[in-house]
Scaffold this motif. Structure first.
Motif, PDB file in Angstrom:
ATOM      1  N   VAL A 176      -5.182   4.695  -0.105  1.00  0.00           N
ATOM      2  CA  VAL A 176      -5.769   3.928  -1.203  1.00  0.00           C
ATOM      3  C   VAL A 176      -6.317   4.849  -2.284  1.00  0.00           C
ATOM      4  CG1 VAL A 176      -7.565   2.263  -1.854  1.00  0.00           C
ATOM      5  CG2 VAL A 176      -6.319   2.003   0.310  1.00  0.00           C
ATOM      6  N   THR A 177      -7.025   5.888  -1.883  1.00  0.00           N
ATOM      7  CA  THR A 177      -7.663   6.782  -2.856  1.00  0.00           C
ATOM      8  C   THR A 177      -6.961   8.134  -2.969  1.00  0.00           C
ATOM      9  OG1 THR A 177      -9.166   7.827  -1.274  1.00  0.00           O
ATOM     10  CG2 THR A 177      -9.869   5.730  -2.246  1.00  0.00           C
ATOM     11  N   GLY A 178      -6.127   8.480  -1.994  1.00  0.00           N
ATOM     12  CA  GLY A 178      -5.472   9.786  -1.992  1.00  0.00           C
ATOM     13  C   GLY A 178      -6.351  10.906  -1.498  1.00  0.00           C
ATOM     14  N   GLU A 179      -7.617  10.640  -1.244  1.00  0.00           N
ATOM     15  CA  GLU A 179      -8.558  11.695  -0.870  1.00  0.00           C
ATOM     16  C   GLU A 179      -8.208  12.290   0.494  1.00  0.00           C
ATOM     17  OE1 GLU A 179     -12.622  10.215  -3.061  1.00  0.00           O
ATOM     18  OE2 GLU A 179     -11.630   8.860  -1.658  1.00  0.00           O
ATOM     19  N   ILE A 180      -8.283  13.620   0.562  1.00  0.00           N
ATOM     20  CA  ILE A 180      -7.893  14.367   1.756  1.00  0.00           C
ATOM     21  C   ILE A 180      -9.122  14.674   2.592  1.00  0.00           C
ATOM     22  CG2 ILE A 180      -6.813  16.484   2.604  1.00  0.00           C
ATOM     23  CD1 ILE A 180      -5.276  16.616  -0.060  1.00  0.00           C
ATOM     24  N   LEU A 181      -9.057  14.337   3.863  1.00  0.00           N
ATOM     25  CA  LEU A 181     -10.175  14.623   4.749  1.00  0.00           C
ATOM     26  C   LEU A 181     -10.105  16.060   5.268  1.00  0.00           C
ATOM     27  CD1 LEU A 181     -10.068  11.448   4.674  1.00  0.00           C
ATOM     28  CD2 LEU A 181     -11.181  11.540   6.914  1.00  0.00           C
ATOM     29  N   PRO A 182     -11.240  16.672   5.571  1.00  0.00           N
ATOM     30  CA  PRO A 182     -11.274  18.064   6.053  1.00  0.00           C
ATOM     31  C   PRO A 182     -10.884  18.114   7.545  1.00  0.00           C
ATOM     32  CG  PRO A 182     -13.503  17.200   5.940  1.00  0.00           C
ATOM     33  CD  PRO A 182     -12.604  16.121   5.402  1.00  0.00           C
ATOM     34  N   LEU A 183      -9.618  18.251   7.817  1.00  0.00           N
ATOM     35  CA  LEU A 183      -9.131  18.065   9.183  1.00  0.00           C
ATOM     36  C   LEU A 183      -9.600  19.149  10.145  1.00  0.00           C
ATOM     37  CD1 LEU A 183      -5.511  16.770   8.516  1.00  0.00           C
ATOM     38  CD2 LEU A 183      -7.601  15.473   8.962  1.00  0.00           C
ATOM     39  N   GLY A 336      -1.223  12.917  -4.586  1.00  0.00           N
ATOM     40  CA  GLY A 336      -0.817  12.318  -5.842  1.00  0.00           C
ATOM     41  C   GLY A 336      -0.711  10.813  -5.860  1.00  0.00           C
ATOM     42  N   LEU A 337      -1.822  10.145  -5.742  1.00  0.00           N
ATOM     43  CA  LEU A 337      -1.820   8.695  -5.931  1.00  0.00           C
ATOM     44  C   LEU A 337      -3.143   8.255  -6.538  1.00  0.00           C
ATOM     45  CD1 LEU A 337      -3.554   6.864  -3.623  1.00  0.00           C
ATOM     46  CD2 LEU A 337      -1.767   7.777  -2.163  1.00  0.00           C
ATOM     47  N   VAL A 338      -3.061   7.194  -7.316  1.00  0.00           N
ATOM     48  CA  VAL A 338      -4.248   6.620  -7.957  1.00  0.00           C
ATOM     49  C   VAL A 338      -4.185   5.116  -7.815  1.00  0.00           C
ATOM     50  CG1 VAL A 338      -5.478   6.268 -10.128  1.00  0.00           C
ATOM     51  CG2 VAL A 338      -4.447   8.494  -9.641  1.00  0.00           C
ATOM     52  N   SER A 339      -5.235   4.535  -7.242  1.00  0.00           N
ATOM     53  CA  SER A 339      -5.372   3.081  -7.208  1.00  0.00           C
ATOM     54  C   SER A 339      -6.359   2.674  -8.285  1.00  0.00           C
ATOM     55  CB  SER A 339      -5.853   2.618  -5.833  1.00  0.00           C
ATOM     56  OG  SER A 339      -4.872   2.876  -4.849  1.00  0.00           O
ATOM     57  N   PHE A 340      -6.083   1.551  -8.949  1.00  0.00           N
ATOM     58  CA  PHE A 340      -6.931   1.167 -10.068  1.00  0.00           C
ATOM     59  C   PHE A 340      -6.909  -0.344 -10.275  1.00  0.00           C
ATOM     60  CE2 PHE A 340      -2.707   2.034 -11.701  1.00  0.00           C
ATOM     61  CZ  PHE A 340      -2.467   1.062 -12.664  1.00  0.00           C
ATOM     62  N   ALA A 341      -7.877  -0.813 -11.040  1.00  0.00           N
ATOM     63  CA  ALA A 341      -7.969  -2.215 -11.427  1.00  0.00           C
ATOM     64  C   ALA A 341      -8.080  -2.284 -12.941  1.00  0.00           C
ATOM     65  CB  ALA A 341      -9.175  -2.879 -10.770  1.00  0.00           C
ATOM     66  N   VAL A 342      -7.549  -3.362 -13.518  1.00  0.00           N
ATOM     67  CA  VAL A 342      -7.579  -3.564 -14.966  1.00  0.00           C
ATOM     68  C   VAL A 342      -8.360  -4.836 -15.252  1.00  0.00           C
ATOM     69  CG1 VAL A 342      -6.199  -3.875 -17.062  1.00  0.00           C
ATOM     70  CG2 VAL A 342      -5.327  -2.444 -15.197  1.00  0.00           C
ATOM     71  N   ALA A 356       8.606  -5.767 -15.080  1.00  0.00           N
ATOM     72  CA  ALA A 356       9.437  -6.656 -15.897  1.00  0.00           C
ATOM     73  C   ALA A 356       9.616  -6.166 -17.324  1.00  0.00           C
ATOM     74  CB  ALA A 356       8.825  -8.058 -15.902  1.00  0.00           C
ATOM     75  N   GLU A 357       8.560  -5.568 -17.900  1.00  0.00           N
ATOM     76  CA  GLU A 357       8.625  -5.183 -19.307  1.00  0.00           C
ATOM     77  C   GLU A 357       8.837  -3.690 -19.528  1.00  0.00           C
ATOM     78  OE1 GLU A 357       5.667  -6.965 -21.860  1.00  0.00           O
ATOM     79  OE2 GLU A 357       5.332  -8.612 -20.435  1.00  0.00           O
ATOM     80  N   HIS A 358       8.598  -2.871 -18.484  1.00  0.00           N
ATOM     81  CA  HIS A 358       8.674  -1.422 -18.675  1.00  0.00           C
ATOM     82  C   HIS A 358       9.548  -0.693 -17.651  1.00  0.00           C
ATOM     83  CE1 HIS A 358       5.574  -1.366 -21.823  1.00  0.00           C
ATOM     84  NE2 HIS A 358       5.010  -2.343 -21.131  1.00  0.00           N
ATOM     85  N   GLY A 359      10.041  -1.398 -16.655  1.00  0.00           N
ATOM     86  CA  GLY A 359      10.891  -0.745 -15.658  1.00  0.00           C
ATOM     87  C   GLY A 359      10.142   0.254 -14.795  1.00  0.00           C
ATOM     88  N   ILE A 360       8.868  -0.027 -14.516  1.00  0.00           N
ATOM     89  CA  ILE A 360       8.031   0.876 -13.723  1.00  0.00           C
ATOM     90  C   ILE A 360       7.677   0.194 -12.406  1.00  0.00           C
ATOM     91  CG2 ILE A 360       5.840   2.115 -13.618  1.00  0.00           C
ATOM     92  CD1 ILE A 360       5.886   2.163 -16.712  1.00  0.00           C
ATOM     93  N   GLY A 361       7.915   0.864 -11.307  1.00  0.00           N
ATOM     94  CA  GLY A 361       7.574   0.321 -10.002  1.00  0.00           C
ATOM     95  C   GLY A 361       6.273   0.900  -9.479  1.00  0.00           C
ATOM     96  N   VAL A 362       5.309   0.037  -9.178  1.00  0.00           N
ATOM     97  CA  VAL A 362       4.044   0.432  -8.555  1.00  0.00           C
ATOM     98  C   VAL A 362       3.809  -0.512  -7.375  1.00  0.00           C
ATOM     99  CG1 VAL A 362       3.030   1.384 -10.667  1.00  0.00           C
ATOM    100  CG2 VAL A 362       2.694  -1.052 -10.101  1.00  0.00           C
ATOM    101  N   ARG A 363       2.693  -0.353  -6.718  1.00  0.00           N
ATOM    102  CA  ARG A 363       2.306  -1.218  -5.612  1.00  0.00           C
ATOM    103  C   ARG A 363       1.110  -2.047  -6.021  1.00  0.00           C
ATOM    104  NH1 ARG A 363       5.575  -2.210  -1.284  1.00  0.00           N
ATOM    105  NH2 ARG A 363       4.439  -2.542   0.648  1.00  0.00           N
ATOM    106  N   ASP A 364       1.072  -3.312  -5.616  1.00  0.00           N
ATOM    107  CA  ASP A 364      -0.138  -4.106  -5.774  1.00  0.00           C
ATOM    108  C   ASP A 364      -0.480  -4.728  -4.432  1.00  0.00           C
ATOM    109  OD1 ASP A 364       0.629  -7.274  -5.859  1.00  0.00           O
ATOM    110  OD2 ASP A 364       2.256  -6.058  -6.665  1.00  0.00           O
ATOM    111  N   GLY A 365      -1.758  -4.948  -4.203  1.00  0.00           N
ATOM    112  CA  GLY A 365      -2.180  -5.545  -2.949  1.00  0.00           C
ATOM    113  C   GLY A 365      -3.417  -4.864  -2.407  1.00  0.00           C
ATOM    114  N   ARG A 366      -3.541  -4.908  -1.080  1.00  0.00           N
ATOM    115  CA  ARG A 366      -4.660  -4.244  -0.420  1.00  0.00           C
ATOM    116  C   ARG A 366      -4.176  -3.111   0.469  1.00  0.00           C
ATOM    117  NH1 ARG A 366      -8.103  -9.030   2.088  1.00  0.00           N
ATOM    118  NH2 ARG A 366      -6.045  -9.994   2.285  1.00  0.00           N
ATOM    119  N   ARG A 384      -1.570   0.433  -7.319  1.00  0.00           N
ATOM    120  CA  ARG A 384      -1.476   1.833  -6.886  1.00  0.00           C
ATOM    121  C   ARG A 384      -0.242   2.478  -7.492  1.00  0.00           C
ATOM    122  NH1 ARG A 384      -0.652   2.679  -0.665  1.00  0.00           N
ATOM    123  NH2 ARG A 384       1.486   2.135  -1.247  1.00  0.00           N
ATOM    124  N   ALA A 385      -0.440   3.602  -8.157  1.00  0.00           N
ATOM    125  CA  ALA A 385       0.653   4.422  -8.663  1.00  0.00           C
ATOM    126  C   ALA A 385       0.676   5.706  -7.857  1.00  0.00           C
ATOM    127  CB  ALA A 385       0.456   4.735 -10.144  1.00  0.00           C
TER     128      ALA A 385
END
Length: 444
Positions: A176-183, A336-342, A356-366, A384-385
């Motif tokens: 969701v956030t892309g954040e890396i945990l200190p493994l 390399g991912l960013v989740s966001f709200a508009v 539909a208008e720009h030919g860009i595929g992203v993810r929506d949901g939870r 999410r992009a």
């Protein structure tokens, strides 16, 4: 003096199948498809598709066939196991278990974690993907991630100290956030309290070189469909003893040594948990992806992604009404991912507008991480992009420009309450529907 703008010619690091695919727009015409949904499923690397095509003429049964093709397939399958293990620094004694995907891997591991009177439970964070959340429903102890990484590590340590656990299981990088945990730090923490550690590497392995032995991880799981090998295979890699003692994941041929009507003698791992005909093509493809990524110059993947991620985050962050979702802002690196709200638009409308208008595929949901979206976005869906080896500076710029246009002038088309374009005149490809059935008919 103003800082120099980032270069506009950041090019893909590797060739993906379909990179120049043109898709129809509702506003008429076609556009090059910008695939920013790689965190869900990534297209095959061209080199992976080539390897699969090279292998297919020799595809046959494995392990018991006497024909030449069967022997080639067996050799390819077992060689793939070695290649995949080496790619993530598996120890010599570790087992590389071929499964379907990360979800399958954790469901297998859930059958293998021993329960003793002293250590019965599995500890995990509330930010996990469902693949590493739902398998522990009956024995999991959930720790809520704190507002800081330091606080989160302290909460985990307190829980492990409070009651001994058999396993600490965590994501390597949040989907969701892309954040890396200190493994390495988490591994040391688990081991200090007598627990083992398992890592969901589905989002980490495609973005960062991960060394299981160096990090002192006990188990690592990841999926081929996120590592540019979408042929239906994933892996669970780690210590053999738990898997050796576990009941067979599936009962069937290939998992046995001897069968009578009265008793069955099961095979040792990895065959023990690979009943039926295994996904040889998937394993070969996954190994080819590991080879291709391992062959990249040191640091190239990280540098390529860092430039694009900075550009994407800065571009979206500069648009009024766009809110980026993060747990620990700036405390940890991210893939390399960013989740966001508009503001003013549902995630479903934003995602379908981009398509539909720009030919860009992203993810929506939870994003199969409902508890985390509850924390970050009040349970509402988000967009999410996600970036990867095939992403370019132009891809990022097109997304940022499209979101800016949405906020500034709104969409050009109409969208229903479900987010879908209404009407949607885009046809399906002829190989799916010879009558060019509209796309919306398949989404109802």
């Amino acid at each position: 003096m103003t800082a120099a703008a980032p270069p506009t010619d950041v090019r893909p690091l590797a060739e993906l199948v379909g990179a120049e695919e043109k898709v129809p727009l509702v506003t008429d015409g076609y556009a090059r498809y910008v695939n920013l949904d790689l965190a869900a499923s990534a297209p095959a690397l061209a080199s992976v598709a080539d390897r699969v095509s090279e292998f297919l003429p020799s595809y046959s049964s494995v392990h018991r066939g006497a024909g030449y093709a069967s022997m080639v397939s067996t050799a390819a399958y077992e060689a793939a196991r070695v290649t995949i293990g080496a790619f993530v620094g598996a120890r010599e004694a570790d087992v590389v278990q071929v499964v379907r995907n990360t979800t399958d891997a954790f469901n297998l591991l859930a059958t293998a974690v021993p329960a003793t009177p002293e250590r019965q439970d599995v500890v995990h964070l509330d930010l996990e993907h469902h693949a590493n959340l739902l398998p522990w429903a009956t024995r999991g102890r959930v720790v809520a991630a704190a507002d800081t990484l330091v606080g989160t590590l302290a909460a985990l340590e307190a829980e492990l100290a409070r009651t001994p656990a058999a396993l600490l299981t965590v994501t390597g990088a949040s989907n969701v956030t892309g954040e890396i945990l200190p493994l390495a730090e988490l591994a040391a923490l688990a081991h200090a309290h007598g627990a083992r550690i398992a890592v969901d590497g589905a989002q980490l392995v495609p973005h960062r070189r991960t060394d299981l032995a160096a990090l002192d991880l006990d188990y690592l799981a990841f999926s081929g469909h996120k590592l540019y090998a979408p042929y239906g295979a994933g892996v669970l890699i780690g210590r053999r003893d738990w898997l050796e003692a576990a009941p067979p994941y599936l009962a069937g041929g290939g998992a046995v040594r001897q069968v009578t009507l009265e008793a069955t003698t099961w095979a040792p791992t990895p065959a023990r948990h690979e009943a039926g005909t295994p996904n040889v093509v998937g394993a070969v493809a996954l190994a080819a992806a590991c080879e291709a990524i391992a062959a990249l110059p040191d640091g190239a993947l990280e540098a390529h992604e860092a430039v694009l991620l900075d550009r994407l985050s800065a571009g979206l962050g500069a648009i009024d009404g766009v809110r980026l979702l993060r747990l620990w802002h700036g405390e940890v690196p991210a893939v390399g991912l960013v989740s966001f709200a508009v503001d003013g638009y549902s995630a479903e409308v934003v995602a379908h507008y981009l398509s539909a208008e720009h030919g860009i595929g992203v993810r929506d949901g939870r994003f199969c991480a409902h508890p985390l979206l509850e924390r970050l976005n009040g349970g509402r869906t988000a967009v999410r992009a996600s970036l990867g080896l095939g992403s370019s500076g132009e891809d990022v710029d097109r997304l940022v420009a499209a979101i800016s246009s949405l906020v500034t002038t709104g969409p050009l088309w109409t969208y229903g309450t479900d987010g879908l374009p209404s009407p949607d005149p885009r046809p399906l490809p002829p190989w799916i529907a010879s009558d060019s059935q509209p796309l919306r008919a398949c989404q109802a």
